[in-house]
Motif scaffolding. Sequence first.
Motif, short mmCIF file in Angstrom:
data_model
loop_
_atom_site.label_atom_id
_atom_site.label_comp_id
_atom_site.label_asym_id
_atom_site.label_seq_id
_atom_site.Cartn_x
_atom_site.Cartn_y
_atom_site.Cartn_z
N GLU A 79 75.98 58.73 48.22
CA GLU A 79 76.57 58.93 46.91
C GLU A 79 76.83 57.57 46.28
O GLU A 79 77.42 56.70 46.92
CB GLU A 79 77.88 59.70 47.04
CG GLU A 79 78.43 60.16 45.71
CD GLU A 79 79.61 61.09 45.92
OE1 GLU A 79 79.52 62.26 45.58
OE2 GLU A 79 80.63 60.61 46.48
N SER A 81 78.60 55.28 43.35
CA SER A 81 79.69 55.35 42.37
C SER A 81 79.86 54.00 41.69
O SER A 81 79.53 52.95 42.24
CB SER A 81 80.98 55.78 43.06
OG SER A 81 81.25 54.92 44.14
N THR A 86 81.53 58.96 40.28
CA THR A 86 80.20 59.22 40.84
C THR A 86 79.17 59.15 39.72
O THR A 86 79.33 59.81 38.68
CB THR A 86 80.16 60.61 41.49
OG1 THR A 86 81.16 60.66 42.50
CG2 THR A 86 78.81 60.87 42.10
N TRP A 89 73.10 59.97 43.08
CA TRP A 89 72.88 59.99 44.53
C TRP A 89 71.55 59.34 44.85
O TRP A 89 70.61 59.38 44.04
CB TRP A 89 72.87 61.43 45.04
CG TRP A 89 74.17 62.13 44.80
CD1 TRP A 89 75.25 62.19 45.63
CD2 TRP A 89 74.54 62.87 43.62
NE1 TRP A 89 76.26 62.90 45.06
CE2 TRP A 89 75.86 63.34 43.82
CE3 TRP A 89 73.90 63.17 42.43
CZ2 TRP A 89 76.54 64.09 42.87
CZ3 TRP A 89 74.57 63.91 41.48
CH2 TRP A 89 75.87 64.37 41.71
#
Lengths: 183, 197, 221
Positions: A79, A81, A86, A89
């Motif tokens: 993931e 960020s 976020t 991915w």
Amino acid sequence: MKRTGMVKPPLVLTLICLIVTAALAIVYQVTLTPIQEAKTAAAEASCRELMPDADAFSELVLPTETTTDSGAQLLAISEASAGGQTIGWVFTAAASGYSGQVTVMCGIDCDGLVTRVKISEHTETPGLGSKVAEPDYTDQFIGADAETSAAIDGITGATFTSVALKEAIGAAFLGYQQIAEVE
Amino acid sequence: MEFYFALLLDTILVSNVVLAQFMGICPFLGVSRKLDSAVGMGCSVTVVLVLATAATWVINTYFLLPYGLDYLRTLIFILVIAALVQLLEITMKKYLPALHRALGIYLPLITTNCAVLGVTISAVDEGLDFLPALVFALGSGLGFLLAMLLFAGVRSKLENCDIPPAFRGMPCTLIAASLVAMAFMGFSGVADGIFSI
Amino acid sequence: MRAKEIFLNGIVKENPVLVLVLGTCPTLAVTTMAVNGLGMGLATTAVLVCSNIVISLLKRVIPNQVRIPSYIVIISGFVTIVSLLMEAYARELYQALGLFLSLIVVNCIILGRAEMFAAKNSVFHSMLDGAGMGLGFTLALTLIGSIREIFGSGTWFGLQILPEAISPVTIFLLAPGGFFVFGCMIAVVNFFRRKSDRLVRNACMNCPSIGACQNGREGEF
């Protein structure tokens, strides 16, 4: 005289083995942390290539479904960020190419669009299959979604590898859909 | 079953130890001048490979991995291979003297044959299970044997050729090897193609 | 022999790769890029120097019967240390060399030098011999790597050398190209030193398995 000839050689050999093993154990302990750091740094660096805007990455648990109908496998999800938010991915997936597995890393943002695609590992024929790994080809996937990415033309002479790349991207979208449902 | 067959085909033809992975070049170039010695060397390597993979796989899975000792792998593997080769030589001398006369001189060479260490390490590196690892080793050994056999044939043709002085001997042998390797490239994709895996 | 002579011996007169034709597996396998050849060469040099020093120090301690196993243990110890250090501090190279880093253990140059030189000579001379042989190996590998990289991908140490318009001859990067370039290099060396056959026989004296090898017995390559 004969007795020492029987005892000494194995004794010396055992001693040498012990000393070498001890030395290795020490070096192993000393390099343990740098090796771990180098591993994480390498993983982060390759994720950053696919998500240039992100400042932190964290590994996610794989969803329940990891194999697509075409047999491509989803291997890992990170993931990405930025500032605690976020932004997307990075999926690692593999599919069978012409000779062996083609491992692909694919970044997908929160809107379900590809940020970048990279072939991280392959054993395809240099000069033919390997063309698929070049940015000239992979850059076409930037901004594509699940459907448009499947419709991009393959490279002549590298049909198997092109198909493998698209199958792996399909596996990445499979992972994306499952994550997006949860969020 | 299909998986084992594909694995065998792949290791013998597609990723041939000598011609595609460059392991065991020294015996490949050194012992391939006569057909019978090429066969002897190839058979010895195959036998040692299968036995060594069986031994090292067990050691790696049950002794090294559970205790986090995999950094000792190179050291342990080469010792196991050396011990195994010694043991094999002693056993063969005692119980199979005919076989020992035929293959005996090749055995000491095998300890330092990088194909043996290379294949045993790859077998555990690729995370193969016990039976696939054995098939992998068998295929690699047979691939080595096949390469030796073919190359002995190629070299016997070279014997009577008029070659420029600078190319005589090793250079010409290497260029012949290059052509044999090119022929083997034609096999790439064969195993995947047949079994579509 | 004087120190300088020992050092230069391995680089030029008895270059382990191009003259003695030892250590062929890594020579062919890792030389698809100049930088890999250089890295492999330096790793081997490090192992060779260390093992030569230690074996020379222990030459009176190690009994003759367990000579070879002892050497193998010492050498594989150094190989593991070098590969652990590379994994920590030169990860890219570690991954490029892969399996062949572990296979330094069975590189016949190292065992050959231990047996032929370090077991009989002083520590200082053994160290010089190791450094010379190692650098000779490194030079040859870098040279072969450069040729294959320039022809095969048009670059040298990653820099574009050939114009992009010329499409590179990828076969140089594949197995056949390795054998071909290596063969041609030895032919060039042979061309300049055709008369001295003596050296080739010396080459085989280095090999621990001389007894079983036809080349060793017949003295011919």
